[in-house]
Design an enzyme around this catalytic site. Structure first.
Site: not given
Ligand code: CA
Length: 434
Positions: A134, A141, A206, A208, A240, A244, A247, A260, A264, A381
């Site tokens: 990834d 971002h 996420e 993507e 993904d 948080r 993380q 993560k 997925t 975000e």
């Molecule tokens: Ca990602």
């Protein structure tokens, strides 16, 4: 780009499958994305989406000749890997045979008898995926996320030189529609001195773009940027999922790990690189003052045509919204045209140390955010780490994802003079932690 436009991109071509000719169909005859499906009580096999139907490619191939027939035989399999391993010439000849066979003009008896209604089958993971890498290719971002984790130095000094990535897990990739359990992990709230273990409180999506390697590369031999596109079979939507809180505590110094790797989700249909040929654009224009890419990441053709303009959207539906039959709320819309690095740069960089590509490898671009608030690709975000929650039409608020919420990605390409191509959907419901 070595792929040129041909009759399969002709916007005037129509299919005898009427649903493929509707203006808002994701799967017109110019798209022909590959996937894997299972008819009830039968073995999984490779199919191609056309309107609201699927062509069983191996069956249809009974009427094909030459390399297209060989490629169709490789589709009598539960994964795309056999077809992928035949290489770009075979992919292209099979696409041409399917396009002619499905067209209103030529039509093909073997193709007509190989059609299955999409609603009658289960859509599975399209490939056996050996590795999942990834990237982190959106500078918007990277800056937004960096600002929240490191207010003093949001963008690391390597960002504009290195297409940053990490290796994630292939084992937990699931197709659209597969629900998964909220992960547990170590969380350390800022006001506490030691971490504790429990369900993530800050679960996020996420948005993507994923891309599959079709043609492998040799160990010890970097793929030059000018050849990188030839290795890509096709593209999908990719979520993904990210915890948080886990993380924030675990990511230094080696990057994301358990935040993560728990799940997925990918869309079931792989839109081929050839189908996307009309939608290439110039690579992202680096602002003045940014360094030029190092020579192994720089290519005149990639600068001119290496970007892609795919519109992406995220929709959200809480459990009570779904129970009430309410439409999901669109929470963001963005475009792959805002990626700082091209897919060819990502792939060339990936092999620049001699690491080889394997058939079926999946790469993600990283969260795709644009410059404005309406174009952000994660809740981190969109809600400023949960401090400015989204308000649903029924008044419910969401800083992060709650149990029972469903997240839906959609994507499409549209350009005057060409047929609109869609990616279908990438969706999943989050279940309570085990
Ligand atoms: Ca990602």
């Amino acid at each position: 780009m070595t792929i040129t436009l041909n009759e399969t991109h002709d916007p005037a071509r129509r299919s005898f499958v009427d649903s493929a000719n509707l203006p808002d169909s994701d799967f017109p005859i110019q798209n022909l994305p590959f996937g894997v499906f299972r008819p009830p009580g039968q073995q999984p096999r490779v199919g191609v989406a056309i309107g609201d139907h699927i062509v069983d490619v191996a069956e249809a191939g009974a009427g094909f000749g030459g390399l297209a027939a060989e490629a169709a035989r490789a589709c009598r399999a539960p994964y795309l890997n056999y077809l992928m391993s035949l290489g770009p010439q075979a992919w292209s000849e099979l696409r041409l045979a399917l396009s002619r066979g499905l067209s209103a003009e030529y039509g093909g008896a073997s193709v007509r008898s190989a059609l299955v209604p999409m609603a009658d089958v289960e859509l599975l993971l399209p490939a056996a995926i050996p590795n999942f890498t990834d990237f982190f290719a959106s500078v918007f971002h990277a800056t937004n996320a960096g600002r929240m984790f490191r207010p003093d130095s949001p963008l690391m000094p390597n960002y504009k030189y290195v297409p940053v990535a990490y290796h994630s897990r292939a084992s937990s990739i699931r197709p659209s529609g597969a629900a998964f359990k909220r992960p547990c992990g170590q969380r350390k709230p800022p006001n506490e001195t030691v971490p504790n273990y429990g369900p993530s409180r800050n679960l996020d999506f996420e948005l993507e773009l994923g891309f599959y390697v079709g043609a492998p590369s040799e160990l010890g031999r970097p793929v030059p940027i000018g050849k990188a596109a030839e290795h890509i079979f096709g593209f999908c939507l990719l979520n993904d999922w990210s915890a948080r809180d886990v993380q924030a505590w675990e990511y230094q110094p080696l990057g994301p790990f358990l935040a993560k790797s728990f799940a997925t989700t990918v869309s079931p249909w792989v839109v081929t690189a050839e189908a996307l040929a009309p939608f290439h654009t110039a690579a992202f224009a680096r602002p003045e003052g940014d360094p030029a890419p190092l020579p192994y990441l720089d290519d005149a053709d990639d600068r001119a045509h290496g970007g892609l303009d795919i519109s992406l959207e995220v929709y959200m539906a809480t459990e009570s919204m779904r129970r009430a039959g309410s439409a999901p709320l669109r929470v963001t819309q963005t475009s792959t045209a805002w990626l700082y690095w091209t897919v060819a740069q990502m792939l060339a960089h990936h092999t620049s140390n001699g690491c080889n590509l394997a058939v079926g490898d999946l790469m993600g671009t990283g969260t795709i955010s644009g410059p404005e608030k309406a174009n952000l690709g994660s809740l981190l975000e969109l809600t400023l780490r949960g401090t400015e929650p989204l308000v649903m039409p029924n008044g419910e608020k969401r800083g992060f994802i709650e149990d029972g919420d469903e997240i839906i990605f959609r994507g499409f390409c549209a350009k005057p003079g060409f047929a609109r191509l869609g990616f279908g959907e990438c969706r999943a419901v989050v279940l309570p932690a085990a």
